[in-house]
Design an enzyme around this catalytic site. Structure first.
Site, PDB file in Angstrom:
ATOM      1  N   ASP A  11       0.552  19.124 -21.709  1.00  0.00           N
ATOM      2  CA  ASP A  11      -0.164  17.836 -21.870  1.00  0.00           C
ATOM      3  C   ASP A  11       0.613  16.977 -22.598  1.00  0.00           C
ATOM      4  O   ASP A  11       0.757  17.023 -23.759  1.00  0.00           O
ATOM      5  CB  ASP A  11      -1.768  18.087 -22.443  1.00  0.00           C
ATOM      6  CG  ASP A  11      -2.409  16.716 -22.684  1.00  0.00           C
ATOM      7  OD1 ASP A  11      -1.740  15.559 -22.196  1.00  0.00           O
ATOM      8  OD2 ASP A  11      -3.545  16.892 -22.948  1.00  0.00           O
TER       9      ASP A  11
ATOM     10  N   HIS B 161     -21.614   9.776 -29.897  1.00  0.00           N
ATOM     11  CA  HIS B 161     -21.200   8.739 -30.735  1.00  0.00           C
ATOM     12  C   HIS B 161     -20.881   7.562 -30.126  1.00  0.00           C
ATOM     13  O   HIS B 161     -20.875   6.454 -30.936  1.00  0.00           O
ATOM     14  CB  HIS B 161     -19.955   9.612 -31.336  1.00  0.00           C
ATOM     15  CG  HIS B 161     -18.840   9.900 -30.446  1.00  0.00           C
ATOM     16  ND1 HIS B 161     -19.154  10.953 -29.576  1.00  0.00           N
ATOM     17  CD2 HIS B 161     -17.665   9.320 -29.971  1.00  0.00           C
ATOM     18  CE1 HIS B 161     -17.990  11.038 -28.728  1.00  0.00           C
ATOM     19  NE2 HIS B 161     -17.147  10.077 -29.005  1.00  0.00           N
TER      20      HIS B 161
ATOM     21  N   ALA C 261       0.913  13.578 -23.274  1.00  0.00           N
ATOM     22  CA  ALA C 261       0.749  12.125 -23.723  1.00  0.00           C
ATOM     23  C   ALA C 261       1.744  11.456 -24.748  1.00  0.00           C
ATOM     24  O   ALA C 261       2.029  10.500 -24.794  1.00  0.00           O
ATOM     25  CB  ALA C 261      -0.761  12.134 -24.303  1.00  0.00           C
TER      26      ALA C 261
ATOM     27  N   TYR D 145       0.714  -1.311   0.051  1.00  0.00           N
ATOM     28  CA  TYR D 145      -0.121   0.054   0.104  1.00  0.00           C
ATOM     29  C   TYR D 145       0.880   1.292  -0.010  1.00  0.00           C
ATOM     30  O   TYR D 145       0.437   2.163  -0.673  1.00  0.00           O
ATOM     31  CB  TYR D 145      -0.832  -0.017   1.320  1.00  0.00           C
ATOM     32  CG  TYR D 145      -1.859   1.122   1.294  1.00  0.00           C
ATOM     33  CD1 TYR D 145      -3.374   0.832   0.562  1.00  0.00           C
ATOM     34  CD2 TYR D 145      -1.835   2.250   1.647  1.00  0.00           C
ATOM     35  CE1 TYR D 145      -4.278   1.800   0.721  1.00  0.00           C
ATOM     36  CE2 TYR D 145      -2.726   3.379   1.490  1.00  0.00           C
ATOM     37  CZ  TYR D 145      -3.806   3.122   0.868  1.00  0.00           C
ATOM     38  OH  TYR D 145      -4.965   3.784   1.047  1.00  0.00           O
TER      39      TYR D 145
ATOM     40  N   PHE E 172      -7.452  18.529 -25.653  1.00  0.00           N
ATOM     41  CA  PHE E 172      -7.980  17.144 -25.950  1.00  0.00           C
ATOM     42  C   PHE E 172      -9.349  16.910 -25.309  1.00  0.00           C
ATOM     43  O   PHE E 172      -9.539  17.921 -24.381  1.00  0.00           O
ATOM     44  CB  PHE E 172      -7.100  15.943 -25.212  1.00  0.00           C
ATOM     45  CG  PHE E 172      -7.521  14.718 -25.458  1.00  0.00           C
ATOM     46  CD1 PHE E 172      -7.775  14.084 -26.695  1.00  0.00           C
ATOM     47  CD2 PHE E 172      -7.925  13.930 -24.512  1.00  0.00           C
ATOM     48  CE1 PHE E 172      -7.978  13.045 -26.818  1.00  0.00           C
ATOM     49  CE2 PHE E 172      -8.231  12.771 -24.579  1.00  0.00           C
ATOM     50  CZ  PHE E 172      -8.545  12.092 -25.801  1.00  0.00           C
ATOM     51  N   ASP E 173     -10.276  16.485 -25.622  1.00  0.00           N
ATOM     52  CA  ASP E 173     -11.716  16.362 -25.194  1.00  0.00           C
ATOM     53  C   ASP E 173     -11.933  16.194 -23.877  1.00  0.00           C
ATOM     54  O   ASP E 173     -12.554  16.926 -23.002  1.00  0.00           O
ATOM     55  CB  ASP E 173     -12.616  15.623 -26.047  1.00  0.00           C
ATOM     56  CG  ASP E 173     -12.240  13.894 -26.085  1.00  0.00           C
ATOM     57  OD1 ASP E 173     -11.209  13.750 -25.351  1.00  0.00           O
ATOM     58  OD2 ASP E 173     -12.764  13.557 -26.915  1.00  0.00           O
TER      59      ASP E 173
ATOM     60  N   LYS F 297      -0.172   6.170 -23.778  1.00  0.00           N
ATOM     61  CA  LYS F 297       0.093   6.332 -24.994  1.00  0.00           C
ATOM     62  C   LYS F 297       1.594   5.987 -25.149  1.00  0.00           C
ATOM     63  O   LYS F 297       1.864   4.812 -25.359  1.00  0.00           O
ATOM     64  CB  LYS F 297      -0.099   7.779 -25.560  1.00  0.00           C
ATOM     65  CG  LYS F 297      -1.493   8.312 -24.959  1.00  0.00           C
ATOM     66  CD  LYS F 297      -2.671   7.974 -25.585  1.00  0.00           C
ATOM     67  CE  LYS F 297      -4.076   8.302 -24.951  1.00  0.00           C
ATOM     68  NZ  LYS F 297      -4.267   9.531 -24.704  1.00  0.00           N
TER      69      LYS F 297
HETATM   70  C1  LIG Z   1      -5.371  10.247 -24.060  1.00  0.00           C
HETATM   71  C2  LIG Z   1      -5.053  11.797 -23.683  1.00  0.00           C
HETATM   72  C3  LIG Z   1      -5.599  12.361 -22.538  1.00  0.00           C
HETATM   73  C4  LIG Z   1      -6.667  11.423 -21.665  1.00  0.00           C
HETATM   74  O1  LIG Z   1      -5.694  10.375 -21.026  1.00  0.00           O
HETATM   75  P1  LIG Z   1      -6.706   9.213 -20.545  1.00  0.00           P
HETATM   76  O2  LIG Z   1      -5.607   8.152 -20.207  1.00  0.00           O
HETATM   77  O3  LIG Z   1      -7.366   8.358 -21.683  1.00  0.00           O
HETATM   78  O4  LIG Z   1      -7.507   9.599 -19.524  1.00  0.00           O
HETATM   79  C5  LIG Z   1      -5.316  13.541 -22.379  1.00  0.00           C
HETATM   80  N1  LIG Z   1      -4.530  14.362 -23.323  1.00  0.00           N
HETATM   81  C6  LIG Z   1      -4.231  13.912 -24.328  1.00  0.00           C
HETATM   82  C7  LIG Z   1      -3.576  14.673 -25.439  1.00  0.00           C
HETATM   83  C8  LIG Z   1      -4.671  12.460 -24.824  1.00  0.00           C
HETATM   84  O5  LIG Z   1      -4.172  12.051 -25.886  1.00  0.00           O
END
Ligand SMILES: *Cc1c(COP(=O)(O)O)cnc(C)c1O
Length: 459
Positions: A216, A450, A218, A73, A125-126, A259
């Site tokens: 961000d 969608h 990713a 933990y 990103f969304d 990613k």
């Molecule tokens: C995938 C992604 C996110 C969100 O990450 P999750 O692991 O799907 O929650 C945020 N910003 C970007 C640019 C992404 O490609």
């Protein structure tokens, strides 16, 4: 002269069987799925290009790490390991684990926004946009205009439009802007890279106005590979040095490890400032779990520590981006339009150009996604008017800027033969394009439709 692509820097040790259903079976499956690819069972899909998120293949070293994961933990061994690796790669003194990218956003963004009215990004990103809005602010996108022309040949279509950024700051008031977010690569613009020069310029603007600067991150590694290829200052730099230059002096970052870190689940937050990190830790404990596991299993943390390093290997990145460029070159030969030059994790087919007879309100990019399943069992998705949805005030269908069918390529999963199947399927579809019909929605929820809407072909 034939361009040289870069072959897989691995061989295959474990395989997962795939079956291609017959055309009749596929017709039946997609009709049963109400022409919504999210309702297809994955076993009925031959090549799954729905997303590159969490769908990569782990290495034998990562799988070995899974057995060594420490499930304590508090203070697990893998926690210290991932700290060490992430600090080295990103050059940030404070690192927090969380369970995925949107969890990082949920923890960090309300701290940064804290009563402020706006976040500005090259493109949100969304999920990032959703968390900005949940924190009571508005998300403003500020990408360079080249990104909006799918045929414009420009090295860094993901860049921030710095002139417009400064104009926004002056109009909205620096005191009302909680954070400037640089998304690398720029996912929503088609996985398009951002130059280090542009990151530096954006950061300098943030500094000038006393606004926090966040990355961000990713696709930190894919972006750095593009920088090495395309930005002269870095042509002799290592990927590690380019990542350092990109993150230098950023206040913080969020990252989805699903990613470029090539794991199935995980996320990170990085902070430069101890005070900010203290707030991050408190919120992590409430939402994700104790700070040394942050919503992750020990085995997944161990795999992440190893994946972070594998993701920055230059031979791997050459192959990874090479796959995208191979597929794009085959599409060029076949005259298939796409967001060009191709980005880092997906090919975005321009369905508006391929199916010009289908209007936006009959969803050309969704029609193409369904055709790809019919043709070869390929699952892609619509990034266009079908995904965008209706105007919340008038209930009328909105028209998207683009009608893209996205082919997201999972990491280390499909071979060049699979890429040929994708290209051949698109070329076949192009030949009968004028006979392809649009779709209408027969059932839809009010938001994020969608994923769950039901559709019917238009007769
Ligand atoms: C995938 C992604 C996110 C969100 O990450 P999750 O692991 O799907 O929650 C945020 N910003 C970007 C640019 C992404 O490609």
């Amino acid at each position: 002269m034939k361009p040289i692509y870069f072959p897989e820097p691995f061989r295959i040790k474990s395989v997962e069987p795939l079956k291609m259903l017959t055309r009749e079976e596929r017709e039946e499956k997609i009709a049963k799925a109400d022409y919504n690819v999210f309702y297809l069972a994955s076993k009925d899909v031959y090549i799954d290009l729905l997303t590159d998120s969490g769908t990569g293949a782990m290495s034998s070293d990562q799988w070995a790490g899974v057995m060594l994961g420490d499930e304590s933990y508090a203070g697990a061994d893998c926690y210290f390991k991932v700290q060490e690796v992430a600090k080295k790669i990103f050059g940030m003194p404070y690192i927090q684990l969380v369970h995925q990218g949107r969890a990082a956003e949920k923890v960090l963004l309300p701290i940064l926004l804290n009563g402020k009215k706006y976040a500005i990004s090259n493109m949100h990103f969304d999920t990032t946009r959703a968390h900005v809005e949940l924190a009571g602010a508005r998300a403003i996108d500020c990408v360079v205009p080249e990104a909006l022309d799918t045929t414009a040949q420009y090295d860094f279509k993901g860049n921030m439009d710095c002139k417009r950024l400064e104009k926004y700051i002056n109009e909205l008031g620096a005191e009302n802007i909680g954070v400037i977010i640089m998304t690398i690569t720029n996912n929503s613009a088609g996985g398009q890279p951002v130059s280090v020069k542009n990151i530096r310029e954006t950061r300098a603007i943030a500094r000038k106005y006393g606004i926090k600067f966040m990355i961000d991150a990713a696709r930190y590694a894919e972006n750095s590979y593009f920088v090495k290829q395309r930005e002269p200052e870095f042509k002799n730099s290592s990927i590690a040095d380019i990542i350092k230059a990109s993150f230098e002096d950023a206040d913080c970052f969020t990252m989805s490890s699903k990613k470029d870190a090539i794991v199935n689940m995980g996320g990170l937050i990085g902070c430069r400032d101890k005070e900010l990190f203290e707030l991050v830790k408190q919120r992590t404990i409430s939402f994700e779990g104790f700070i040394t596991y942050g919503g992750m299993s020990g085995r997944d943390i161990e795999a992440l520590a190893r994946g972070l390093e594998e993701g920055v290997d230059e031979n791997y990145l050459r192959y990874r981006i090479g796959q995208m460029q191979y597929l794009a070159a085959r599409l060029d030969e076949g005259g298939i339009p796409y967001q060009s030059p191709v980005g880092g994790h997906a090919v975005f087919i321009d369905a508006k150009k391929l199916l010009p007879h289908i209007p936006y309100y009959e969803f050309p990019a969704q029609a193409l996604a369904i055709e790809l399943y019919r043709e070869a069992g390929i699952r892609a998705c619509d990034i266009g008017s079908y995904m965008l949805g209706n105007d919340p005030d008038t209930g009328k269908q909105l028209e998207a800027e683009f009608e893209f069918t996205r082919l997201a390529i999972p990491r280390r999963v499909y071979t060049q033969s699979h890429l040929d199947v994708i290209a051949d399927a698109l070329i076949n579809i192009k030949e009968r394009a004028s006979s392809i019909k649009g779709y209408k929605i027969v059932e839809e929820p009010p938001i994020l439709r969608h994923f769950t809407a039901k559709l019917k072909p238009i007769k």
